[in-house]
Motif scaffolding. Sequence first.
Motif, short mmCIF file in Angstrom:
data_model
loop_
_atom_site.label_atom_id
_atom_site.label_comp_id
_atom_site.label_asym_id
_atom_site.label_seq_id
_atom_site.Cartn_x
_atom_site.Cartn_y
_atom_site.Cartn_z
N MET A 122 0.85 -1.19 0.00
CA MET A 122 0.00 0.00 0.00
C MET A 122 0.88 1.24 0.00
O MET A 122 1.80 1.37 0.81
N GLN A 123 0.65 2.15 -0.92
CA GLN A 123 1.36 3.42 -0.99
C GLN A 123 0.43 4.55 -0.55
O GLN A 123 -0.78 4.48 -0.76
N THR A 124 1.00 5.58 0.05
CA THR A 124 0.20 6.72 0.50
C THR A 124 0.45 7.91 -0.42
O THR A 124 1.51 8.01 -1.06
N LEU A 171 3.01 7.66 -13.12
CA LEU A 171 3.62 6.34 -12.97
C LEU A 171 5.15 6.38 -13.05
O LEU A 171 5.81 5.41 -12.68
N SER A 172 5.70 7.51 -13.51
CA SER A 172 7.15 7.54 -13.73
C SER A 172 7.88 8.69 -13.05
O SER A 172 9.11 8.65 -12.93
N SER A 173 7.17 9.73 -12.59
CA SER A 173 7.85 10.89 -12.02
C SER A 173 8.52 10.54 -10.69
O SER A 173 7.93 9.89 -9.84
N GLU A 174 9.75 10.98 -10.53
CA GLU A 174 10.49 10.70 -9.31
C GLU A 174 9.89 11.49 -8.14
O GLU A 174 9.49 12.63 -8.28
N GLY A 175 9.82 10.85 -6.98
CA GLY A 175 9.30 11.50 -5.79
C GLY A 175 7.80 11.33 -5.62
O GLY A 175 7.30 11.39 -4.50
N LEU A 192 3.78 6.24 -8.27
CA LEU A 192 2.86 5.25 -7.73
C LEU A 192 2.87 4.03 -8.64
O LEU A 192 3.04 4.17 -9.86
N ASN A 193 2.69 2.84 -8.06
CA ASN A 193 2.54 1.68 -8.93
C ASN A 193 1.12 1.66 -9.48
O ASN A 193 0.24 2.39 -9.02
N SER A 194 0.89 0.82 -10.47
CA SER A 194 -0.37 0.84 -11.22
C SER A 194 -1.59 0.58 -10.34
O SER A 194 -2.62 1.26 -10.46
#
Length: 263
Positions: free
Chosen positions: A66-68, A178-182, A185-187
């Motif tokens: 889980m990402q926040t 999906l690709s920006s650093e910082g 997020l995963n899909s």
Amino acid sequence: MKSSSKLFTFGLVAAWYSSNIGVLLLNKYLLSNYGFRYPIFLTMCHMTACSLLSYIAIAWMKMVPMQTIRSRLQFLKISALSFVFCISVVFGNVSLRFLPVSFNQAVGATTPFFTAVFAYLMTLKREAWLTYVTLIPVVTGVIIASGGEPSFHLFGFLMCIAATAARALKSVLQGILLSSEGEKLNSMNLLLYMAPIAVVLLLPATLIMEKNVVGITLALARDDVKIIWYLLFNSALAYFVNLTNFLVTKHTSALTLQVCLTS
């Protein structure tokens, strides 16, 4: 290792492509042939399924961590993605009420053109000049096809063009998230946060523009229970389409995704 990576990407594209066709055909059947003329409510069903299935996959099945949401800016980007997504799907579903699937897909072939334009405007990313040249005959062909289409409907055509442009913008936005650093997020997590926002955006539109749609759906179900199964299957398939859509974007690019769609 490189060969297995290519095979994985090919499998993702094939899964997304086939499920996308399935949702498109079932949407057309429900909205035109079956007579369930509620595209906004149908889209809300899709997003509700995406919310529930994403939560089950992440929180219960632990398929990915889980990402926040890390910042207000990230939340605003996800909200913008949700809004653009709602526009693309609702307008696309509305166009299916007036246009045949074949012509709808022909107009959708211009998506790579819009994607290339938005990608340059938002990320200043330039493709090879040959890529832009190859898009010219695609757009020209759609213009010619529009003039000779016997089932041409102006409102349906405008809805389809708007949906196509919104779909291209959505691809660019999700590529950034999906690709920006910082703020990466995963899909699955991106879909988890995007889908509930889309439901919140679609709910007032459904209540205002498609009054008593829940009561009408229940009345239809009393006469033919298959409508419930159609909606459940259609919504579950929509989750798979959106998940594979994000995965293809992550492993390729926004433009590649739209070229695959129009191939």
